[in-house]
Write a protein that holds these residues in place. Structure first.
Motif, PDB file in Angstrom:
ATOM      1  N   PHE A  25       5.162  -7.201   6.183  1.00  0.00           N
ATOM      2  CA  PHE A  25       6.073  -6.439   5.330  1.00  0.00           C
ATOM      3  C   PHE A  25       6.022  -4.965   5.723  1.00  0.00           C
ATOM      4  O   PHE A  25       5.089  -4.505   6.387  1.00  0.00           O
ATOM      5  N   GLU A  26       7.068  -4.245   5.335  1.00  0.00           N
ATOM      6  CA  GLU A  26       7.170  -2.819   5.647  1.00  0.00           C
ATOM      7  C   GLU A  26       6.925  -2.014   4.378  1.00  0.00           C
ATOM      8  O   GLU A  26       7.537  -2.262   3.340  1.00  0.00           O
ATOM      9  N   LEU A  27       6.025  -1.047   4.471  1.00  0.00           N
ATOM     10  CA  LEU A  27       5.745  -0.145   3.358  1.00  0.00           C
ATOM     11  C   LEU A  27       6.234   1.250   3.746  1.00  0.00           C
ATOM     12  O   LEU A  27       5.863   1.769   4.803  1.00  0.00           O
ATOM     13  N   THR A  28       7.091   1.834   2.917  1.00  0.00           N
ATOM     14  CA  THR A  28       7.681   3.143   3.201  1.00  0.00           C
ATOM     15  C   THR A  28       7.288   4.139   2.129  1.00  0.00           C
ATOM     16  O   THR A  28       7.366   3.836   0.925  1.00  0.00           O
ATOM     17  N   GLY A  29       6.864   5.343   2.562  1.00  0.00           N
ATOM     18  CA  GLY A  29       6.562   6.416   1.622  1.00  0.00           C
ATOM     19  C   GLY A  29       7.841   7.124   1.196  1.00  0.00           C
ATOM     20  O   GLY A  29       8.625   7.558   2.039  1.00  0.00           O
ATOM     21  N   LEU A  30       8.066   7.234  -0.111  1.00  0.00           N
ATOM     22  CA  LEU A  30       9.286   7.861  -0.627  1.00  0.00           C
ATOM     23  C   LEU A  30       9.042   9.263  -1.177  1.00  0.00           C
ATOM     24  O   LEU A  30       9.870  10.150  -1.003  1.00  0.00           O
ATOM     25  N   SER A  31       7.909   9.448  -1.848  1.00  0.00           N
ATOM     26  CA  SER A  31       7.588  10.771  -2.398  1.00  0.00           C
ATOM     27  C   SER A  31       6.076  10.910  -2.489  1.00  0.00           C
ATOM     28  O   SER A  31       5.345   9.916  -2.545  1.00  0.00           O
ATOM     29  N   VAL A  32       5.602  12.162  -2.505  1.00  0.00           N
ATOM     30  CA  VAL A  32       4.166  12.429  -2.519  1.00  0.00           C
ATOM     31  C   VAL A  32       3.544  11.928  -3.826  1.00  0.00           C
ATOM     32  O   VAL A  32       4.077  12.152  -4.919  1.00  0.00           O
ATOM     33  N   GLY A  33       2.422  11.246  -3.699  1.00  0.00           N
ATOM     34  CA  GLY A  33       1.727  10.754  -4.880  1.00  0.00           C
ATOM     35  C   GLY A  33       0.974   9.470  -4.569  1.00  0.00           C
ATOM     36  O   GLY A  33       0.873   9.048  -3.416  1.00  0.00           O
ATOM     37  N   SER A  34       0.451   8.842  -5.613  1.00  0.00           N
ATOM     38  CA  SER A  34      -0.274   7.577  -5.463  1.00  0.00           C
ATOM     39  C   SER A  34       0.264   6.570  -6.470  1.00  0.00           C
ATOM     40  O   SER A  34       0.633   6.924  -7.594  1.00  0.00           O
ATOM     41  N   THR A  35       0.314   5.319  -6.049  1.00  0.00           N
ATOM     42  CA  THR A  35       0.688   4.240  -6.953  1.00  0.00           C
ATOM     43  C   THR A  35       0.011   2.967  -6.479  1.00  0.00           C
ATOM     44  O   THR A  35      -0.662   2.964  -5.438  1.00  0.00           O
ATOM     45  N   THR A  36       0.148   1.921  -7.241  1.00  0.00           N
ATOM     46  CA  THR A  36      -0.432   0.636  -6.857  1.00  0.00           C
ATOM     47  C   THR A  36       0.674  -0.419  -6.777  1.00  0.00           C
ATOM     48  O   THR A  36       1.738  -0.270  -7.373  1.00  0.00           O
ATOM     49  N   PHE A  37       0.393  -1.456  -6.013  1.00  0.00           N
ATOM     50  CA  PHE A  37       1.282  -2.619  -5.994  1.00  0.00           C
ATOM     51  C   PHE A  37       0.437  -3.874  -5.929  1.00  0.00           C
ATOM     52  O   PHE A  37      -0.711  -3.851  -5.480  1.00  0.00           O
ATOM     53  N   SER A  38       1.003  -4.956  -6.419  1.00  0.00           N
ATOM     54  CA  SER A  38       0.343  -6.255  -6.351  1.00  0.00           C
ATOM     55  C   SER A  38       1.125  -7.160  -5.418  1.00  0.00           C
ATOM     56  O   SER A  38       2.352  -7.086  -5.337  1.00  0.00           O
ATOM     57  N   LEU A  39       0.407  -7.998  -4.698  1.00  0.00           N
ATOM     58  CA  LEU A  39       0.999  -8.934  -3.759  1.00  0.00           C
ATOM     59  C   LEU A  39       0.814 -10.342  -4.327  1.00  0.00           C
ATOM     60  O   LEU A  39      -0.281 -10.723  -4.716  1.00  0.00           O
ATOM     61  N   LEU A  40       1.899 -11.098  -4.396  1.00  0.00           N
ATOM     62  CA  LEU A  40       1.868 -12.431  -4.993  1.00  0.00           C
ATOM     63  C   LEU A  40       2.281 -13.474  -3.958  1.00  0.00           C
ATOM     64  O   LEU A  40       3.130 -13.223  -3.110  1.00  0.00           O
ATOM     65  N   ALA A  73      -1.889   2.729  -2.937  1.00  0.00           N
ATOM     66  CA  ALA A  73      -1.203   3.332  -1.794  1.00  0.00           C
ATOM     67  C   ALA A  73      -1.005   4.811  -2.080  1.00  0.00           C
ATOM     68  O   ALA A  73      -0.520   5.195  -3.152  1.00  0.00           O
ATOM     69  N   THR A  74      -1.403   5.649  -1.120  1.00  0.00           N
ATOM     70  CA  THR A  74      -1.288   7.100  -1.264  1.00  0.00           C
ATOM     71  C   THR A  74      -0.254   7.623  -0.275  1.00  0.00           C
ATOM     72  O   THR A  74      -0.318   7.323   0.919  1.00  0.00           O
ATOM     73  N   VAL A  75       0.709   8.392  -0.790  1.00  0.00           N
ATOM     74  CA  VAL A  75       1.754   8.970   0.057  1.00  0.00           C
ATOM     75  C   VAL A  75       1.500  10.466   0.179  1.00  0.00           C
ATOM     76  O   VAL A  75       1.357  11.181  -0.823  1.00  0.00           O
ATOM     77  N   GLU A  76       1.417  10.931   1.434  1.00  0.00           N
ATOM     78  CA  GLU A  76       1.148  12.337   1.708  1.00  0.00           C
ATOM     79  C   GLU A  76       2.420  13.024   2.198  1.00  0.00           C
ATOM     80  O   GLU A  76       3.425  12.376   2.495  1.00  0.00           O
ATOM     81  N   GLU A  77       2.358  14.351   2.305  1.00  0.00           N
ATOM     82  CA  GLU A  77       3.526  15.117   2.729  1.00  0.00           C
ATOM     83  C   GLU A  77       3.980  14.712   4.119  1.00  0.00           C
ATOM     84  O   GLU A  77       3.183  14.289   4.954  1.00  0.00           O
ATOM     85  N   GLU A  78       5.257  14.873   4.360  1.00  0.00           N
ATOM     86  CA  GLU A  78       5.832  14.515   5.654  1.00  0.00           C
ATOM     87  C   GLU A  78       5.222  15.367   6.761  1.00  0.00           C
ATOM     88  O   GLU A  78       4.911  16.547   6.575  1.00  0.00           O
TER      89      GLU A  78
END
Length: 199
Positions: free
Chosen positions: A144-159, A175-180
């Motif tokens: 799968f492809e994971l894309t960073g959209l905006s700076v910050g952190s969030t979680t996801f679950s895989l089923l 998942a942590t997204v850092e500045e471009e």
């Protein structure tokens, strides 16, 4: 008497032939309804063939980091209680994702497009594909492809879905997204050229 015996013998042979045909038909009958519940104890996420994240029986190692507007390809490998990889047919056990904050990251299954719920159509599309992932075998289904959209952190679950319900739901994956990345931050021209986001 000989004729009667001969007739009976032929009838017996015919019955055995029917029996063989019936067995052969059973073997050809492949159906997700015959598949078992998956017992999954953990998972590994790999990027470019290198393990970057692992969950196993409550323990977590590694991390997921991505930059804004950057997309990384991640392959998933599911583990049994002995940390051996579990082989599962993607058509019977499709992946699904639940993202806590979809404004920070997006996730899409590679090669799946938007026809997740088309049933047999998925199988047909795969059969008639242009061979993009021929060398990967079944692995292409668990990428799968994971894309960073905006700076910050969030979680996801895989089923792992199976016959309308989840056989396995992962613990939340951070998942942590850092500045471009900007060109002036890179060390030299070669690394700038190698970076997709540099002009």
């Amino acid at each position: 008497d000989h004729c009667e015996w001969h007739a009976d013998e032929m009838a017996c042979e015919d019955a055995e032939g029917d029996h063989d045909d019936h067995d052969h038909g059973d073997h050809d009958h492949g159906d997700c309804g015959d598949t078992n519940h998956l017992n999954v104890d953990g998972l590994i996420l790999e990027s470019n063939g290198v393990e970057i994240y692992r969950q196993f029986q409550g323990g977590i190692t590694g991390s997921l980091n991505v930059h804004v507007n950057e997309t990384i390809d991640l392959s998933v490998h599911f583990l049994d209680q002995n940390q051996n990889e579990i082989e599962a047919e993607a058509e019977c056990y499709p992946l699904s994702f639940e993202i806590t904050d979809p404004s920070i990251i997006s996730i899409s299954l590679e090669g799946e497009g938007d026809h997740d719920d088309h049933g047999d159509d998925d199988h047909d599309d795969h059969d008639h594909g242009d061979g993009d992932g021929d060398d990967h075998g079944d692995e292409e289904h668990n990428v799968f492809e994971l894309t960073g959209l905006s700076v910050g952190s969030t979680t996801f679950s895989l089923l792992i879905m199976h016959q309308g319900h989840a056989d396995f739901t992962s613990m939340p994956i951070l998942a942590t997204v850092e500045e471009e990345i900007h060109c002036e931050d890179l060390v030299d021209e070669s690394s700038c050229t190698a970076d997709d986001h540099c002009e």
